[in-house]
Scaffold this motif. Sequence first.
Motif, mmCIF file in Angstrom:
data_model
loop_
_atom_site.group_PDB
_atom_site.id
_atom_site.type_symbol
_atom_site.label_atom_id
_atom_site.label_comp_id
_atom_site.label_asym_id
_atom_site.label_seq_id
_atom_site.Cartn_x
_atom_site.Cartn_y
_atom_site.Cartn_z
ATOM 1 N N ASP A 46 0.849 -1.184 0.000
ATOM 2 C CA ASP A 46 0.000 0.000 0.000
ATOM 3 C C ASP A 46 0.891 1.242 0.000
ATOM 4 O OD1 ASP A 46 1.034 0.120 2.551
ATOM 5 O OD2 ASP A 46 -0.849 -0.331 3.543
ATOM 6 N N GLU A 47 0.290 2.412 0.121
ATOM 7 C CA GLU A 47 1.060 3.658 0.054
ATOM 8 C C GLU A 47 2.102 3.748 1.171
ATOM 9 O OE1 GLU A 47 0.273 8.450 0.199
ATOM 10 O OE2 GLU A 47 -1.336 7.139 -0.455
ATOM 11 N N TYR A 48 1.700 3.363 2.390
ATOM 12 C CA TYR A 48 2.644 3.380 3.515
ATOM 13 C C TYR A 48 3.822 2.450 3.227
ATOM 14 C CZ TYR A 48 4.607 2.139 8.043
ATOM 15 O OH TYR A 48 5.470 1.892 9.072
ATOM 16 N N GLY A 49 3.518 1.256 2.785
ATOM 17 C CA GLY A 49 4.554 0.289 2.488
ATOM 18 C C GLY A 49 5.474 0.746 1.378
ATOM 19 N N LEU A 50 4.914 1.406 0.385
ATOM 20 C CA LEU A 50 5.720 1.881 -0.727
ATOM 21 C C LEU A 50 6.755 2.904 -0.266
ATOM 22 C CD1 LEU A 50 6.057 1.496 -3.735
ATOM 23 C CD2 LEU A 50 4.399 3.317 -4.099
ATOM 24 N N LYS A 51 6.364 3.803 0.622
ATOM 25 C CA LYS A 51 7.303 4.799 1.150
ATOM 26 C C LYS A 51 8.418 4.127 1.946
ATOM 27 C CE LYS A 51 3.907 8.496 1.439
ATOM 28 N NZ LYS A 51 3.078 9.310 2.339
ATOM 29 N N LYS A 52 8.051 3.198 2.811
ATOM 30 C CA LYS A 52 9.046 2.501 3.629
ATOM 31 C C LYS A 52 9.922 1.590 2.782
ATOM 32 C CE LYS A 52 7.944 4.091 7.655
ATOM 33 N NZ LYS A 52 8.869 4.903 8.418
ATOM 34 N N LEU A 53 9.332 0.959 1.802
ATOM 35 C CA LEU A 53 10.073 0.047 0.941
ATOM 36 C C LEU A 53 11.150 0.780 0.154
ATOM 37 C CD1 LEU A 53 10.310 -2.863 -0.030
ATOM 38 C CD2 LEU A 53 8.701 -2.287 -1.842
ATOM 39 N N ASN A 54 10.895 2.016 -0.201
ATOM 40 C CA ASN A 54 11.878 2.805 -0.925
ATOM 41 C C ASN A 54 13.185 2.892 -0.139
ATOM 42 O OD1 ASN A 54 12.866 4.480 -2.978
ATOM 43 N ND2 ASN A 54 12.276 6.300 -1.834
ATOM 44 N N ILE A 55 13.087 3.068 1.170
ATOM 45 C CA ILE A 55 14.276 3.122 2.024
ATOM 46 C C ILE A 55 14.986 1.775 2.021
ATOM 47 C CG2 ILE A 55 15.063 3.411 4.410
ATOM 48 C CD1 ILE A 55 12.618 5.344 4.733
ATOM 49 N N ASP A 56 14.239 0.689 2.186
ATOM 50 C CA ASP A 56 14.815 -0.653 2.180
ATOM 51 C C ASP A 56 15.499 -0.959 0.858
ATOM 52 O OD1 ASP A 56 13.844 -1.059 4.715
ATOM 53 O OD2 ASP A 56 12.260 -2.446 4.120
ATOM 54 N N LEU A 57 14.855 -0.593 -0.245
ATOM 55 C CA LEU A 57 15.406 -0.895 -1.562
ATOM 56 C C LEU A 57 16.690 -0.122 -1.835
ATOM 57 C CD1 LEU A 57 12.262 -1.163 -3.838
ATOM 58 C CD2 LEU A 57 13.815 -2.981 -3.155
ATOM 59 N N LYS A 58 16.744 1.122 -1.412
ATOM 60 C CA LYS A 58 17.974 1.896 -1.615
ATOM 61 C C LYS A 58 19.146 1.225 -0.917
ATOM 62 C CE LYS A 58 15.929 6.422 -2.376
ATOM 63 N NZ LYS A 58 15.740 7.776 -1.842
ATOM 64 N N PHE A 59 18.918 0.784 0.312
ATOM 65 C CA PHE A 59 19.978 0.104 1.055
ATOM 66 C C PHE A 59 20.341 -1.214 0.384
ATOM 67 C CE2 PHE A 59 21.203 -3.045 4.243
ATOM 68 C CZ PHE A 59 22.383 -2.466 4.683
ATOM 69 N N MET A 60 19.322 -1.998 0.027
ATOM 70 C CA MET A 60 19.554 -3.297 -0.576
ATOM 71 C C MET A 60 20.320 -3.174 -1.894
ATOM 72 S SD MET A 60 16.829 -5.979 -2.121
ATOM 73 C CE MET A 60 16.544 -4.820 -3.435
ATOM 74 N N LEU A 61 19.956 -2.200 -2.703
ATOM 75 C CA LEU A 61 20.627 -2.023 -3.982
ATOM 76 C C LEU A 61 22.083 -1.604 -3.798
ATOM 77 C CD1 LEU A 61 17.780 -0.405 -6.085
ATOM 78 C CD2 LEU A 61 18.721 -2.712 -6.305
ATOM 79 N N LYS A 62 22.376 -0.800 -2.782
ATOM 80 C CA LYS A 62 23.766 -0.450 -2.494
ATOM 81 C C LYS A 62 24.567 -1.696 -2.148
ATOM 82 C CE LYS A 62 22.960 4.233 -0.831
ATOM 83 N NZ LYS A 62 22.984 5.120 0.336
ATOM 84 N N VAL A 63 23.985 -2.549 -1.315
ATOM 85 C CA VAL A 63 24.664 -3.782 -0.923
ATOM 86 C C VAL A 63 24.865 -4.685 -2.139
ATOM 87 C CG1 VAL A 63 24.458 -5.902 0.442
ATOM 88 C CG2 VAL A 63 23.880 -3.695 1.464
#
Length: 108
Positions: free
Chosen positions: A84-101
């Motif tokens: 949902d919208e809340y998850g999408l905002k939070k997921l953006n943070i997780d994905l940025k970190f994951m993609l860096k790794v």
Amino acid sequence: MNTTYQSYRSHKRKIADVNYSAALLQWDMEIYMPSKGGDFRARQISTLSGIAHELSTDEKFGNIFEISNLRSGNISIKFNFKIDEYGLKKLNIDLKFMLKVLFLTCTH
């Protein structure tokens, strides 16, 4: 997979709480624990570490998303949960970190 981003985050918080508890016991063992308490404390830390491992490898949350074409630079991500919208905002943070790794892993 029938899960939501909130349940995924809740599951990750549970893993973190178990790990933080084990770390606190480790700290206490090094600082305040009576000398004869080592075996008991080691068993507690081992139990918590086992629980954290079981939670981390839970198949229900193991394949939360799939990444393909990583090496080609044309990364595609398929989510295996409802978001949902809340998850999408939070997921953006997780994905940025994951993609860096992942980037660091692939370039080394």
